[in-house]
Design a protein around this motif. Structure first.
Motif, PDB file in Angstrom:
ATOM      1  N   GLU A  79      32.756  46.993  37.465  1.00  0.00           N
ATOM      2  CA  GLU A  79      32.053  47.215  38.740  1.00  0.00           C
ATOM      3  C   GLU A  79      31.696  48.687  38.931  1.00  0.00           C
ATOM      4  OE1 GLU A  79      30.799  44.913  40.425  1.00  0.00           O
ATOM      5  OE2 GLU A  79      32.087  43.141  40.421  1.00  0.00           O
ATOM      6  N   HIS A 102      37.918  47.232  45.772  1.00  0.00           N
ATOM      7  CA  HIS A 102      37.275  45.916  45.666  1.00  0.00           C
ATOM      8  C   HIS A 102      38.307  44.887  45.206  1.00  0.00           C
ATOM      9  CE1 HIS A 102      34.812  42.591  44.550  1.00  0.00           C
ATOM     10  NE2 HIS A 102      35.111  42.711  43.273  1.00  0.00           N
ATOM     11  N   HIS A 104      39.552  40.314  45.888  1.00  0.00           N
ATOM     12  CA  HIS A 104      39.067  38.953  46.176  1.00  0.00           C
ATOM     13  C   HIS A 104      40.029  38.224  47.122  1.00  0.00           C
ATOM     14  CE1 HIS A 104      37.494  39.203  41.703  1.00  0.00           C
ATOM     15  NE2 HIS A 104      36.823  40.001  42.505  1.00  0.00           N
ATOM     16  N   HIS A 174      32.728  35.751  46.147  1.00  0.00           N
ATOM     17  CA  HIS A 174      33.298  36.786  45.291  1.00  0.00           C
ATOM     18  C   HIS A 174      34.451  37.543  45.957  1.00  0.00           C
ATOM     19  CE1 HIS A 174      32.332  40.317  42.351  1.00  0.00           C
ATOM     20  NE2 HIS A 174      33.629  40.122  42.511  1.00  0.00           N
TER      21      HIS A 174
END
Ligand SMILES: [Zn+2]
Length: 208
Positions: A79, A102, A104, A174
């Motif tokens: 990413e 980041h 999930h 996501h």
């Protein structure tokens, strides 16, 4: 702070916000032309500070800089377009550290899957907005793509001065991206939104 990032990823794993190799984090001090990012494919339960990748910023381009012997054989997180775009732009203009996380989280992703725009949950749960500003969702975009990065910048309202209008944004199907001046502060935005999403889903009442 790399140590602290390792701590929050272990915690994120324990909370089911990621499976072993998911999730990524970057950190930049505003006065430096480089940032650190988690490596690709490393189990987050065993993540160590010397595994981080050092990324140098050259205008619109980046290079992988030598950091430690261990990190030499690792690649930066897939990413990186997301982290690079944010760290490049925000770092120049902020007065302190910027951490981009980041992950999930189960209930945030479940809520988006159920058709909820995360920016609307504040309407029923005003406590959320006291500390966390939630952007409108990013729609279906491929993981580790420039498109994912660009959509996140747009929804966070990243401007030419490196400012963003929101603390966290959800990506449908996501996960989420949260930003603040320390790993734990970014973590708390995720925790707060995840808690509200859990309540909304438990209630069964989300207006569809
Ligand atoms: Zn992801």
């Amino acid at each position: 702070m790399l140590e602290t990032i390792c701590d929050i990823m272990v915690d994120a794993y324990k909370r089911n916000w990621i499976t072993s190799r998911d999730g990524n984090v970057s950190i930049r001090h505003h006065d430096r032309d480089h940032f650190y990012i988690t490596p690709s494919g490393v189990r987050k339960q065993t993540l160590q500070p010397d595994q981080f990748k050092k990324i140098k910023i050259h205008g619109l381009l980046w290079t992988d800089e030598p950091y430690t012997d261990i990190s030499k054989s690792l690649r930066p997180s897939g990413e990186i377009p997301l982290h690079f775009g944010l760290q490049r732009a925000m770092g120049q203009h902020s007065t302190d550290v910027r951490v981009v996380v980041h992950v999930h989280p189960t209930y945030c992703v479940a809520a988006m899957h159920a058709g909820i725009d995360l920016s609307t949950v504040v309407d029923s749960f005003p406590e959320l907005s006291r500390y966390t500003k939630v952007a409108p969702n990013v729609g279906d975009v491929p993981p580790i793509s420039q498109e994912l990065a660009d959509q996140c910048f747009e929804k966070l309202k990243l401007d030419d001065y490196g400012n963003i209008a929101y603390d966290i944004v959800g990506i449908k199907g996501h996960g989420v991206v949260a930003i603040d001046s320390s790993p734990w502060r970014a973590y708390e935005h995720i925790e707060r939104l995840e808690h509200i999403c859990k309540i909304v889903l438990a209630s069964g009442n989300y207006g569809h």
